[in-house]
Design an enzyme around this catalytic site. Structure first.
Site, mmCIF file in Angstrom:
data_model
loop_
_atom_site.group_PDB
_atom_site.id
_atom_site.type_symbol
_atom_site.label_atom_id
_atom_site.label_comp_id
_atom_site.label_asym_id
_atom_site.label_seq_id
_atom_site.Cartn_x
_atom_site.Cartn_y
_atom_site.Cartn_z
ATOM 1 N N GLU A 1 120.825 78.626 34.168
ATOM 2 C CA GLU A 1 121.524 77.374 33.926
ATOM 3 C C GLU A 1 122.166 77.307 32.539
ATOM 4 O O GLU A 1 121.745 76.518 31.674
ATOM 5 C CB GLU A 1 120.602 76.179 34.193
ATOM 6 C CG GLU A 1 120.062 76.187 35.621
ATOM 7 C CD GLU A 1 119.478 74.861 36.061
ATOM 8 O OE1 GLU A 1 119.189 74.014 35.217
ATOM 9 O OE2 GLU A 1 119.332 74.675 37.289
ATOM 10 N N GLU B 1 117.691 77.890 43.459
ATOM 11 C CA GLU B 1 116.928 76.641 43.333
ATOM 12 C C GLU B 1 117.557 75.582 44.211
ATOM 13 O O GLU B 1 118.771 75.380 44.182
ATOM 14 C CB GLU B 1 116.955 76.083 41.899
ATOM 15 C CG GLU B 1 115.959 76.682 40.953
ATOM 16 C CD GLU B 1 115.971 76.004 39.578
ATOM 17 O OE1 GLU B 1 116.255 74.793 39.485
ATOM 18 O OE2 GLU B 1 115.690 76.704 38.595
HETATM 19 C C1 FCB Z 1 116.656 72.803 37.187
HETATM 20 C C2 FCB Z 1 115.750 73.637 36.337
HETATM 21 C C3 FCB Z 1 114.323 73.646 36.769
HETATM 22 C C4 FCB Z 1 113.906 72.275 37.244
HETATM 23 C C5 FCB Z 1 114.857 71.764 38.274
HETATM 24 C C6 FCB Z 1 114.461 70.443 38.859
HETATM 25 O O1 FCB Z 1 117.728 72.353 36.435
HETATM 26 O O2 FCB Z 1 116.185 74.970 36.321
HETATM 27 O O3 FCB Z 1 113.541 74.129 35.732
HETATM 28 O O4 FCB Z 1 113.832 71.445 36.156
HETATM 29 O O5 FCB Z 1 116.124 71.644 37.718
#
Ligand code: FCB
Length: 463
Positions: A179, A367
């Site tokens: 990120e 994610e």
């Molecule tokens: C992302 C992050 C992770 C967690 C999720 C909800 O931005 O990578 O660590 O905080 O969001």
């Protein structure tokens, strides 16, 4: 058969969502959010240790000092992962645990910890996706300017090469940085994440350095002679104008899209920065990053997969935040525990847009998931119907994108456990496994069992 959440439907109405036979299913977590052991085994201090220990930064006043205590419980945790049938685990290395000062002496106890985790994963037949950087920069490097200092490219190169050398024989897949937008803008632009700076020009400089760190780690990996794959994990959001008929909202949405998405994807895939956005920022008095000869080539390396993190879409209206003069709006859609809007279609739109714009050879959803306020009931179970609906409907969108030929190779749920959710602290629960922070007891939620079935059947039935 009726749909479990709505009680509607019959056998005829149910549809099977099948996934390709080699689809990668997994679960994700990150070092600072789960490990605890913050000052054990020779670990150095990270910027998140410092940030959380400074009052006022974390909403509920909690820290990651203990978190899920994975540093001590990894063996039981990995056994539970196996029992639940999760074949891939994505997690990060804490840089200060393995190189306490960021450069210089390597902490053998830290290396041993990760070798033990990786060995345990192998013994349990679970493949690893290892992230080099999930935000816990060594504090010692912060004191030398951290991501603001261009020297970080060399520091990161040394760190990456050390990890390839020390752990490379046990790691199946590598991920460079996680990120870049969050590191740059939440950490340096808006001050809500460590190290807590609030300066847009600094955020842009950091963005360039993070992009370069990614490139240098890919290059070092290719030079290491290791087999396996390497990619990056980028958080993106589909950006929409609040009013699709307003030219001002459309322009604001374009600026927001440049900041969040193209600032990172253009250099990775095309070796360029979004010029229109840069020109606009200069007019607002923002100082652009120092881009030197060779930088863009270094960032634009061939990657084996593009890791996408996505949770929600973003609606933007004109006005508000300097220097973009664009601000996100809540459109009144349902929100999850941490206020993020639930709208699965945005996930599909984003996948399509990434594919149309960049044609990545492989995409892995690294994610996706949802926060909800879950508790252990008297009978010892945790039901999390909102998460079930969220995961199932996002997976339907993924399935639709797959059907259109978008090369999605895998999907990781964020997160395996409830864990330390950064500035929100421990009260926001993203896990498919519940963690009681008093006893550290783990309880798989209904979604954990549902996900086991999805993996076992390589798909699911739904309306
Ligand atoms: C992302 C992050 C992770 C967690 C999720 C909800 O931005 O990578 O660590 O905080 O969001």
């Amino acid at each position: 058969m009726k749909d479990i959440e709505t009680g509607m439907g019959d056998d005829k109405a149910m549809k099977k969502y099948e996934f390709p036979s080699n689809f990668t299913w997994g679960v994700a977590a990150g070092s600072y959010q789960i490990e605890g052991g913050w000052n054990e085994g020779g670990k150095g201090e990270s910027i998140w240790d410092r940030f959380c220990h400074t009052p006022g930064h974390i909403k509920d006043g909690t820290t990651g000092d203990v978190a899920c205590d994975f540093y001590h419980t990894y063996e039981d945790d990995i056994r539970m992962m196996k029992k639940l049938g999760y074949p891939n685990f994505l997690f990060s290395i804490s840089w200060p645990r393995v190189i306490p000062d960021g450069i210089g002496i390597v902490n053998q106890a830290g290396i041993e910890f990760y070798r033990n985790v990786l060995t345990c994963l192998r013994e349990n037949g679970i493949k690893s996706y290892v992230v080099l950087y999930h935000w816990d920069l060594p504090q010692k490097l912060q004191e030398r300017g951290g991501w603001m200092n261009r020297e970080i490219i060399g520091w990161f190169d040394n760190y990456a090469r050390t990890m390839y050398r020390e752990l490379g024989d046990l790691v199946d897949n590598w991920i460079t940085v996680l990120e870049p937008w969050v590191i740059s803008f939440l950490g340096h632009g808006f001050g809500v994440h460590a190290p807590g700076y609030q300066d847009y020009s600094s955020a842009l400089t950091v963005a360039h350095h993070v992009n370069l760190a990614h490139g240098t780690a890919v290059k070092a990996f290719r030079e290491s002679g290791l087999s396996g794959n390497i990619g990056i994990k980028v958080n993106m959001s589909m950006i929409y104008p609040e009013d699709p008929n307003s030219a001002a909202d459309i322009a604001a949405a374009n600026r927001q899209n440049a900041e969040m998405n193209t600032l990172f994807c253009d250099p990775i895939f095309k070796g360029t920065y979004p010029q229109e956005y840069f020109d606009y920022l200069v007019k607002q008095g923002v100082i652009l990053p120092d881009i030197r000869p060779g930088d863009m080539e270094l960032i634009c390396q061939d990657i084996d997969f593009f890791g996408l993190n996505n949770y929600n879409g973003t609606y933007v209206k004109d006005g508000g935040r300097w220097p973009l003069y664009a601000s996100g709006v809540n459109t009144g859609k349902p929100v999850t525990q941490n206020g993020w809007e639930y709208e699965p279609k945005c996930f599909y739109d984003l996948l399509k847009s990434i594919n149309d714009t960049y044609h990545p050879k492989n995409i892995i959803i690294t994610e996706n998931g949802c926060a909800s306020n879950d508790w252990v009931d008297d009978d010892g179970t945790v039901t999390d119907p909102i998460r079930l609906i969220y995961l199932r409907n996002y997976l339907k969108m993924l399935h639709k994108a797959l059907g259109e030929g978008i090369p999605i190779k895998g999907y990781f749920v964020w997160s395996l456990w409830d864990n330390f959710e950064w500035a929100e602290g421990l009260s926001i629960r993203f896990g498919i496994i519940h963690v009681d922070y008093n006893t550290l007891k783990r309880t798989p939620k209904a979604s954990a069992n549902w996900y086991s079935n999805v993996i076992r059947n390589n798909g699911f039935e739904s309306l």
